[in-house]
Design a protein around this motif. Structure first.
Motif, mmCIF file in Angstrom:
data_model
loop_
_atom_site.group_PDB
_atom_site.id
_atom_site.type_symbol
_atom_site.label_atom_id
_atom_site.label_comp_id
_atom_site.label_asym_id
_atom_site.label_seq_id
_atom_site.Cartn_x
_atom_site.Cartn_y
_atom_site.Cartn_z
ATOM 1 N N THR A 1 -7.466 44.462 3.452
ATOM 2 C CA THR A 1 -8.913 44.330 2.974
ATOM 3 C C THR A 1 -9.750 43.511 3.692
ATOM 4 O O THR A 1 -9.138 42.075 3.803
ATOM 5 N N ASN A 2 -11.041 43.484 3.930
ATOM 6 C CA ASN A 2 -12.187 42.458 4.077
ATOM 7 C C ASN A 2 -11.568 41.521 5.365
ATOM 8 O O ASN A 2 -11.618 40.365 5.267
ATOM 9 N N THR A 3 -11.002 42.176 6.584
ATOM 10 C CA THR A 3 -10.708 41.373 7.609
ATOM 11 C C THR A 3 -11.638 42.202 8.772
ATOM 12 O O THR A 3 -11.779 43.366 8.633
ATOM 13 N N CYS A 4 -11.769 41.409 9.704
ATOM 14 C CA CYS A 4 -12.314 41.754 10.964
ATOM 15 C C CYS A 4 -11.357 42.225 12.023
ATOM 16 O O CYS A 4 -10.359 41.498 12.381
ATOM 17 N N PHE A 5 -11.599 43.457 12.789
ATOM 18 C CA PHE A 5 -11.058 43.678 13.903
ATOM 19 C C PHE A 5 -10.682 42.749 14.870
ATOM 20 O O PHE A 5 -9.908 42.650 15.731
ATOM 21 N N GLY A 6 -11.717 41.765 15.195
ATOM 22 C CA GLY A 6 -11.503 40.813 16.347
ATOM 23 C C GLY A 6 -10.613 39.667 16.067
ATOM 24 O O GLY A 6 -10.245 39.013 17.026
ATOM 25 N N PHE A 7 -10.093 39.755 14.865
ATOM 26 C CA PHE A 7 -9.631 38.373 14.540
ATOM 27 C C PHE A 7 -8.372 38.666 13.498
ATOM 28 O O PHE A 7 -7.988 37.877 12.647
ATOM 29 N N LEU A 8 -7.568 39.696 13.801
ATOM 30 C CA LEU A 8 -6.303 39.892 13.068
ATOM 31 C C LEU A 8 -5.259 39.017 13.479
ATOM 32 O O LEU A 8 -4.775 38.618 14.535
ATOM 33 N N ASN A 9 -4.408 38.772 12.285
ATOM 34 C CA ASN A 9 -3.074 38.044 12.402
ATOM 35 C C ASN A 9 -2.047 39.051 12.056
ATOM 36 O O ASN A 9 -2.190 39.786 11.159
ATOM 37 N N ALA A 10 -1.087 39.210 13.147
ATOM 38 C CA ALA A 10 0.075 40.314 12.912
ATOM 39 C C ALA A 10 0.784 40.077 11.680
ATOM 40 O O ALA A 10 1.070 41.039 10.885
ATOM 41 N N GLU A 11 1.009 38.850 11.323
ATOM 42 C CA GLU A 11 1.893 38.769 10.197
ATOM 43 C C GLU A 11 1.182 38.817 8.883
ATOM 44 O O GLU A 11 1.836 38.941 7.842
ATOM 45 N N GLU A 12 -0.339 38.819 8.912
ATOM 46 C CA GLU A 12 -0.909 39.110 7.593
ATOM 47 C C GLU A 12 -1.297 40.528 7.522
ATOM 48 O O GLU A 12 -1.669 41.039 6.381
ATOM 49 N N LEU A 13 -0.976 41.429 8.390
ATOM 50 C CA LEU A 13 -1.290 42.869 8.129
ATOM 51 C C LEU A 13 -0.433 43.309 6.926
ATOM 52 O O LEU A 13 0.572 42.806 6.799
ATOM 53 N N SER A 14 -0.988 44.262 6.481
ATOM 54 C CA SER A 14 -0.467 44.940 5.107
ATOM 55 C C SER A 14 0.627 45.980 5.677
ATOM 56 O O SER A 14 0.642 46.814 6.307
ATOM 57 N N VAL A 15 2.007 45.727 4.758
ATOM 58 C CA VAL A 15 2.940 46.890 5.039
ATOM 59 C C VAL A 15 2.828 47.406 3.630
ATOM 60 O O VAL A 15 3.346 46.717 2.774
ATOM 61 N N VAL A 16 2.709 48.824 3.690
ATOM 62 C CA VAL A 16 2.503 49.420 2.268
ATOM 63 C C VAL A 16 3.871 50.719 2.358
ATOM 64 O O VAL A 16 3.781 51.413 3.138
ATOM 65 N N GLY A 17 4.232 50.745 1.167
ATOM 66 C CA GLY A 17 5.371 51.772 1.069
ATOM 67 C C GLY A 17 4.536 53.085 0.699
ATOM 68 O O GLY A 17 3.212 52.920 0.457
ATOM 69 N N LEU A 18 5.153 54.135 0.871
ATOM 70 C CA LEU A 18 4.517 55.540 0.846
ATOM 71 C C LEU A 18 4.177 55.759 -0.606
ATOM 72 O O LEU A 18 3.025 56.768 -0.561
ATOM 73 N N ASP A 19 4.522 55.019 -1.523
ATOM 74 C CA ASP A 19 3.787 55.404 -2.676
ATOM 75 C C ASP A 19 2.587 54.162 -3.117
ATOM 76 O O ASP A 19 2.113 54.192 -4.176
ATOM 77 N N GLY A 20 2.268 53.516 -2.038
ATOM 78 C CA GLY A 20 1.308 52.618 -2.289
ATOM 79 C C GLY A 20 1.518 51.188 -2.547
ATOM 80 O O GLY A 20 0.633 50.372 -2.815
ATOM 81 N N THR A 21 2.978 51.073 -2.698
ATOM 82 C CA THR A 21 3.489 49.697 -2.980
ATOM 83 C C THR A 21 3.080 48.497 -1.981
ATOM 84 O O THR A 21 3.670 48.955 -0.790
ATOM 85 N N LEU A 22 2.303 47.449 -2.255
ATOM 86 C CA LEU A 22 2.391 46.469 -0.842
ATOM 87 C C LEU A 22 3.914 45.724 -0.741
ATOM 88 O O LEU A 22 4.432 45.374 -1.878
ATOM 89 N N LEU A 23 4.706 45.915 0.295
ATOM 90 C CA LEU A 23 5.773 45.313 0.619
ATOM 91 C C LEU A 23 5.501 43.985 1.348
ATOM 92 O O LEU A 23 6.423 43.253 0.923
ATOM 93 N N LYS A 24 4.539 43.907 2.119
ATOM 94 C CA LYS A 24 4.499 42.372 2.741
ATOM 95 C C LYS A 24 2.933 42.350 3.184
ATOM 96 O O LYS A 24 2.053 43.399 3.187
ATOM 97 N N GLY A 25 2.703 41.352 3.403
ATOM 98 C CA GLY A 25 1.254 40.801 3.984
ATOM 99 C C GLY A 25 0.157 40.769 2.957
ATOM 100 O O GLY A 25 0.425 40.588 1.799
ATOM 101 N N LEU A 26 -0.967 40.734 3.390
ATOM 102 C CA LEU A 26 -2.070 40.715 2.566
ATOM 103 C C LEU A 26 -2.396 42.247 1.922
ATOM 104 O O LEU A 26 -1.651 43.194 2.474
ATOM 105 N N PRO A 27 -3.164 42.189 0.724
ATOM 106 C CA PRO A 27 -3.608 43.495 0.092
ATOM 107 C C PRO A 27 -4.324 44.513 1.308
ATOM 108 O O PRO A 27 -5.176 44.158 2.041
ATOM 109 N N PRO A 28 -4.006 45.709 1.272
ATOM 110 C CA PRO A 28 -4.252 46.603 2.179
ATOM 111 C C PRO A 28 -5.872 47.050 1.832
ATOM 112 O O PRO A 28 -6.385 46.611 0.994
ATOM 113 N N SER A 29 -6.386 47.579 2.822
ATOM 114 C CA SER A 29 -7.779 47.847 2.901
ATOM 115 C C SER A 29 -8.086 49.043 1.577
ATOM 116 O O SER A 29 -7.188 49.661 1.312
#
Length: 212
Positions: free
Chosen positions: A45-73
């Motif tokens: 959430t609230n990130t810019c396409f031009g300045f993404l950090n791979a390690e900060e990307l959200s990994v979200v389970g199929l049930d919506g649970t955040l598994l890794k990274g920052l909170p998703p969009s």
């Protein structure tokens, strides 16, 4: 076939930067996801396409649970609604690109086919583009509305909001979004012209040859 998490992250960062650098989206106005096995990798959430950090990307389970990274969009449910209806697709992109967003503010005569077929390429990549009514970003009603048409439409324009595209690979999703934006540009440029569109027979030929 699913990408592994590392590859999915690298592709999101690379293609998102390309989208940003070419002016197809600005600020923190876009989101992108890639389905991997048993999870999604998604822009936070609230990130810019031009300045993404791979390690900060959200990994979200199929049930919506955040598994890794920052909170998703906040548009996670929107993406899930499309994936649920398009199980073979592995990537979804939502932008606020200028011409598709402009077209989203104009009432359509046929909400199941809102972009005129001036060239064959949008039909080849995405098929007919649907439009769904306006709901606030992140609203469950928006995800529900998109989900109702997603099975038959790989490309959807959300009224007064912008486009969302789904495809089987990251590359084809990016190319589909680019073609949608160019087709919306043509539609607006030719709006007051007596321009020729492809015939129904020509469109059906493309739909049968390039099934979406």
């Amino acid at each position: 076939m699913f990408l592994d998490e590392h590859t999915a992250k690298q592709q999101i960062v690379a293609f998102a930067k390309s989208i940003f650098d070419r002016g197809l989206t600005s600020g923190a106005s876009a989101n992108m996801s890639v389905r991997i096995e048993n999870a999604w990798v998604m822009t936070p959430t609230n990130t810019c396409f031009g300045f993404l950090n791979a390690e900060e990307l959200s990994v979200v389970g199929l049930d919506g649970t955040l598994l890794k990274g920052l909170p998703p969009s906040k548009e996670f449910r929107l993406h899930k609604a499309m994936y649920d209806q398009r199980p073979n697709d592995r990537c979804i992109i939502h932008l606020h690109s200028t011409y598709a967003t402009a077209l989203s503010c104009i009432s359509a005569t046929d909400n199941s086919n809102v972009v005129p077929t001036f060239t064959p390429y949008l039909t080849m990549r995405l098929g007919p583009i649907a439009m769904v009514p306006y709901f606030a970003p992140g609203d469950d009603a928006l995800a529900e509305s998109v989900g109702k048409v997603a099975a038959k439409h790989a490309g959807i324009i959300m009224a007064n909001h912008g486009p969302i595209v789904s495809a089987e690979t990251v590359e084809s999703c990016v190319y589909g979004m680019e073609e949608l934006e160019e087709s919306c540009k043509l539609a607006l440029l030719l709006k007051n012209e007596n321009a020729n569109t492809l015939t129904a027979e020509q469109i059906n030929f493309l739909l049968n040859k390039f099934k979406k």
